[in-house]
Scaffold this active site. Structure first.
Site: not given
Length: 326
Positions: A196, A249
């Site tokens: 992330k 992500k």
């Protein structure tokens, strides 16, 4: 030109039928995960200003959204919560009567076969907007793990099929796996936000989840967008700690990372097509600058081609409708 030798690649492109039978990458409804925002209150269907077509739903109107999702053939959703009250430690994140827990119970009560993923973080529930415990302006790693494990257990108790921790604290998968196992939820898998990045593409989500940090940023725990090898270390750590799925992500600017992760780990890889990616396409489409359907399908297909098994996307309902038409 008589002796010119070359390969005629166009033979496999000369009709729609021919292109269909040689197509390498396919997008299916089963690939889609649809995000849903559940908010405390009554009679609420609040459109997120920066995300056209995305809403915050109160529990009494949630069936409007869930019924449509199921009717379209989408089999998996992820639940984000918008609480009424926040405090320093984000206690409503692990409250058995919290908004995420109530939303999960409601959804599973009506559609027990729908796969419900619980986003497991503290940022929407803390008054400072960070994903962990704060002391003298510092985000503390280890004290945060206990609260994250409590949150995961409470979500599993509510009926979540999958726990998806998104906080990026070191050791979060290990702590949550231990917490779930000790509570008897050994069969509940973890879909880790393993990779992330501290991305500029998250802005509209923070409008939807009311999760913007009140000071500083999240760069001490989310990753530097310039780093590739760090992503491989993060993913390996989560696999070692017991992750069953790995999320990358954002997706669109990190297709190389999706491929790297997929090549190294024989587990399902999830591409998170984040809010900023959604809003840019929606904004351009609403202005008539692009063909929304063509762009979205091309973009999501690129994520599958890069190695994603699943795609978490705000376009899920639109894509399901287009696939149903076809």
């Amino acid at each position: 030109m008589d002796n010119l030798q070359f390969k005629r690649h166009r033979r496999l492109r000369n009709s729609a039928g021919m292109r269909n039978i040689v197509r390498e990458t396919h997008l299916h409804k089963e690939d889609l995960i649809y995000p849903i925002f559940v908010k405390e209150g009554t009679n609420l269907k609040n459109e997120v200003a920066s995300m056209p077509g995305v809403y915050q739903w109160s529990l009494d109107r949630l069936d409007e959204e869930i019924d449509e999702v199921v009717s379209l053939g989408i089999s998996t959703i992820i639940v984000f919560g918008v609480p009424a009250d926040k405090d320093e430690c984000g206690s409503s994140a692990y409250d058995s009567n919290g908004i995420v827990q109530k939303g999960i119970k409601h959804i599973k009560g009506k559609y027990p076969d729908l796969i419900v993923i619980a986003d497991t973080c503290l940022c929407q529930f803390t008054d400072h907007g960070h994903c962990g415990v704060i002391e003298e302006g510092q985000i503390l790693n280890d004290p945060s793990l206990e609260l994250l494990a409590k949150t995961a257990v409470s979500q599993a108790e509510a009926g979540a099929d999958i726990i998806a921790p998104s906080n990026m604290m070191d050791g979060f998968v290990a702590a949550i796996r231990q917490g779930l196992d000790e509570a008897g939820y050994v069969d509940v898998p973890i879909m880790s936000y393993a990779v992330k990045y501290a991305s500029a593409f998250y802005g509209p989500f923070r409008d939807a989840a009311h999760s913007s940090p009140k000071f500083g940023d999240r760069k001490t725990y989310q990753m530097d967008p310039a780093n590739r090898l760090e992503a491989l270390r993060e993913a390996q750590s989560d696999i070692n700690e017991g992750a069953d799925f790995l999320i990358v992500k954002p997706a669109l600017s990190y297709l190389d990372i999706i491929r790297d992760v997929k090549d190294r780990h024989p587990v399902p890889v999830v591409a998170y097509n984040v809010s900023g990616e959604y809003s840019m396409v929606k904004g351009a489409a609403l202005n008539g600058w692009i063909d929304e359907k063509a762009v979205v399908l091309e973009k999501l297909t690129s994520m599958k081609r890069a190695g994603a098994d699943l795609i978490l996307t705000y376009f899920a309902k639109d894509v399901a409708k287009w696939l149903n038409e076809n």
